[in-house]
Design a protein around this motif. Structure first.
Motif, short mmCIF file in Angstrom:
data_model
loop_
_atom_site.label_atom_id
_atom_site.label_comp_id
_atom_site.label_asym_id
_atom_site.label_seq_id
_atom_site.Cartn_x
_atom_site.Cartn_y
_atom_site.Cartn_z
N HIS A 185 50.07 62.59 35.89
CA HIS A 185 49.46 62.25 34.59
C HIS A 185 48.14 63.02 34.48
O HIS A 185 47.23 62.83 35.30
CB HIS A 185 49.21 60.73 34.55
CG HIS A 185 48.57 60.26 33.29
ND1 HIS A 185 47.30 59.74 33.25
CD2 HIS A 185 49.03 60.24 32.02
CE1 HIS A 185 47.01 59.41 32.00
NE2 HIS A 185 48.04 59.70 31.24
N PRO A 186 48.04 63.93 33.48
CA PRO A 186 46.91 64.87 33.48
C PRO A 186 45.53 64.20 33.44
O PRO A 186 44.61 64.66 34.11
CB PRO A 186 47.14 65.69 32.20
CG PRO A 186 48.59 65.55 31.91
CD PRO A 186 48.98 64.19 32.37
N ALA A 187 45.38 63.11 32.68
CA ALA A 187 44.04 62.52 32.51
C ALA A 187 43.56 61.77 33.76
O ALA A 187 42.36 61.59 33.93
CB ALA A 187 44.03 61.58 31.31
N SER A 188 44.49 61.34 34.61
CA SER A 188 44.08 60.48 35.73
C SER A 188 44.48 61.02 37.11
O SER A 188 43.96 60.57 38.12
CB SER A 188 44.73 59.10 35.56
OG SER A 188 46.14 59.21 35.67
N GLY A 189 45.46 61.93 37.15
CA GLY A 189 45.98 62.39 38.43
C GLY A 189 46.98 61.41 39.05
O GLY A 189 47.51 61.66 40.13
N GLN A 190 47.27 60.31 38.33
CA GLN A 190 48.25 59.33 38.80
C GLN A 190 49.63 60.00 38.91
O GLN A 190 50.02 60.75 38.04
CB GLN A 190 48.28 58.18 37.80
CG GLN A 190 49.37 57.16 37.99
CD GLN A 190 49.36 56.16 36.82
OE1 GLN A 190 48.65 55.19 36.84
NE2 GLN A 190 50.15 56.42 35.81
N LYS A 191 50.36 59.69 40.01
CA LYS A 191 51.67 60.32 40.21
C LYS A 191 52.79 59.38 39.80
O LYS A 191 52.79 58.20 40.19
CB LYS A 191 51.84 60.71 41.68
CG LYS A 191 50.99 61.90 42.06
CD LYS A 191 51.16 62.25 43.52
CE LYS A 191 50.18 63.37 43.87
NZ LYS A 191 49.80 63.33 45.27
N LEU A 192 53.74 59.91 39.05
CA LEU A 192 54.88 59.13 38.56
C LEU A 192 56.16 59.92 38.81
O LEU A 192 56.11 61.12 39.08
CB LEU A 192 54.73 58.88 37.06
CG LEU A 192 53.54 58.03 36.60
CD1 LEU A 192 53.28 58.24 35.12
CD2 LEU A 192 53.81 56.55 36.88
N ALA A 193 57.31 59.24 38.68
CA ALA A 193 58.59 59.95 38.76
C ALA A 193 58.61 61.05 37.70
O ALA A 193 58.06 60.87 36.60
CB ALA A 193 59.73 58.97 38.51
N GLY A 194 59.23 62.17 38.03
CA GLY A 194 59.22 63.33 37.13
C GLY A 194 59.74 63.03 35.73
O GLY A 194 59.24 63.57 34.74
N SER A 195 60.74 62.13 35.63
CA SER A 195 61.33 61.82 34.32
C SER A 195 60.34 61.15 33.39
O SER A 195 60.52 61.14 32.17
CB SER A 195 62.56 60.91 34.50
OG SER A 195 62.17 59.71 35.14
N GLU A 196 59.25 60.61 33.92
CA GLU A 196 58.27 59.92 33.07
C GLU A 196 57.50 60.88 32.17
O GLU A 196 56.84 60.44 31.24
CB GLU A 196 57.30 59.09 33.92
CG GLU A 196 57.95 57.96 34.70
CD GLU A 196 58.40 56.77 33.83
OE1 GLU A 196 58.80 56.98 32.67
OE2 GLU A 196 58.35 55.64 34.32
N ARG A 197 57.61 62.18 32.43
CA ARG A 197 56.97 63.11 31.50
C ARG A 197 57.68 63.10 30.14
O ARG A 197 57.14 63.53 29.12
CB ARG A 197 56.94 64.54 32.07
CG ARG A 197 55.88 65.38 31.38
CD ARG A 197 55.89 66.81 31.82
NE ARG A 197 57.11 67.49 31.40
CZ ARG A 197 57.53 68.63 31.90
NH1 ARG A 197 56.85 69.22 32.86
NH2 ARG A 197 58.65 69.17 31.47
N SER A 198 58.93 62.61 30.13
CA SER A 198 59.68 62.49 28.86
C SER A 198 59.45 61.14 28.21
O SER A 198 60.01 60.87 27.15
CB SER A 198 61.18 62.62 29.14
OG SER A 198 61.46 63.85 29.74
N ASN A 199 58.66 60.27 28.85
CA ASN A 199 58.45 58.91 28.37
C ASN A 199 57.12 58.85 27.63
O ASN A 199 56.05 58.92 28.25
CB ASN A 199 58.46 57.96 29.58
CG ASN A 199 58.20 56.51 29.19
OD1 ASN A 199 57.92 56.20 28.03
ND2 ASN A 199 58.29 55.64 30.18
#
Ligand SMILES: [Zn+2]
Length: 388
Positions: free
Chosen positions: A175-189
């Protein structure tokens, strides 16, 4: 030298290969046709008839970067005669959460604004409406029945943006604003991409456009409507940013008194990218997310069809309720009428109480039905009719 047997075996292999090839092409053709039918639905599907007084704009009017892209979507604005506050309602963040979207459409087709302004975006991630989620067996459309005519048909889409616009997803989405890491598919969410980026991927640009709208329109109160599985703890719930907590608590008590109990959850400060967190942190708005419970999204469900979407009737959910695994009262059904009524009534109650926390920013909206009225007459009675 090849024997006659070798030659005939070779011919057999070629024939089998040709049959398999044509079978594969047939599967590709049929699935491709099915996929394209979601991209370009027939006339009448996802139609809306806004109440008189709404003016249509586009989301790209707030951020040029999504103009002529599949992320752009209609924005409807209605202004009352008297000056007041501004309310924003988003119904279509996750296109597999039908009651949220239908509630947005009910508000759009019934609201008559007397004071302040109401902005509705019924399909706020249009890229989620172009496909269904792989391997979930969801229907492509569902129909809200009406006394006259064929009823209103809407697409049942997916949680994320269509992969043809957001491909390939990374293995991990940072997540660009925080650096928090998520599953890759969450970029579509969309609801993990806020506050978005003007030069990001398309779902991040969409998130950025919504933030620009909230800022430019000086939105006082903003709703992001959702549904979730009945076994997920945050259902029949309001999630509020800390600045919206006082208003949300008053609304929760009012709803309880009206026989519509709601949980109230504070927006977790460290869970980044979500509307209730980032709208509240990046803008002045009071940010509210609301959830109803949709068995057609849940993991316990059996046959997944239009009937399940509309009735929420499922034997396994009845058992799960008896075993205490659900976070809603469940007596064998969870109709879309009940879920839409919860959303519309909660939005109406929030708007009625806004002036208690923002005295000069009151919003008066007539025409929205009460909870019991929606249950008695059913959702179709509050949607414009279609011919035929
Ligand atoms: Zn959702």
């Amino acid at each position: 030298m090849k024997s006659n047997q070798d030659i005939s075996q070779g011919k057999g292999t070629v024939l089998t290969a040709i049959i398999v090839l044509f079978a594969a092409l047939l599967v590709v053709y049929l699935s491709g046709r099915s996929y394209r039918s979601m991209l370009n639905p027939p006339a009448g599907v996802d139609m809306v008839k806004p109440q008189a007084g709404f003016k249509q704009k586009m989301l790209s009017d707030y951020f040029e970067g999504i103009k002529d892209t599949p992320a752009d979507t209609p924005v409807y604005v209605q202004e009352g005669k008297e000056k007041g506050g501004t309310v924003l309602l988003l119904g279509g963040t996750h296109a597999n959460e039908p009651a949220a979207m239908v509630a947005g459409v009910v508000v759009l087709e019934n609201a008559r604004v007397e004071k302040g302004r109401l902005i509705v975006i019924p399909f706020n991630n249009p890229m989620g409406r172009e496909h269904t989620t792989a391997q979930e067996g969801h229907p492509k459309t569902f129909t809200i029945a009406q006394k006259k005519g064929k009823g209103r048909v809407f697409r049942y889409g997916s949680r994320g943006s269509n992969p043809i616009h957001e491909w390939p997803n990374p293995d991990i989405y940072v997540h660009p604003a925080s650096g928090q890491k998520l599953a890759g598919s969450e970029r579509s969410n969309l609801n993990r991409c806020y506050p978005g980026r003007p030069d990001g991927h398309i779902t991040e640009k969409l998130a950025y456009a919504i933030i620009q709208l909230i800022k430019k329109e000086k939105v006082d109160l903003a709703f992001d409507l959702h549904e979730a599985s009945p076994e997920y703890p945050v259902v029949n719930a309001i999630v509020a940013h800390e600045r919206a907590m006082e208003l949300a608590a008053m609304v929760m008590m009012e709803l309880e008194a009206s026989g519509v109990p709601m949980r109230l959850e504070p927006s977790p400060a460290r869970l980044r990218g979500l509307s209730h967190r980032e709208w509240g942190d990046s803008t002045e708005t009071l940010a509210i997310l609301m959830e109803t419970a949709n068995p057609s999204q849940g993991r316990f469900r059996g046959k997944t069809d239009e009937r399940l979407v509309l009735t929420g009737e499922d034997k396994a959910y009845k058992k799960a309720a008896a075993l205490g695994h659900l976070y809603i009262p469940y007596k064998g059904s969870q109709t879309i009428d009940l879920r839409v009524a919860r959303h519309v009534f909660a939005v109406k109650t929030f708007m009625e109480m806004l002036e208690f926390v923002k005295p000069d920013k009151g919003v008066i909206v007539q025409g929205l039905p009460d909870f019991q009225e929606m249950l008695d007459r059913k959702t179709g009675a509050f949607l414009a009719g279609v011919e035929g």
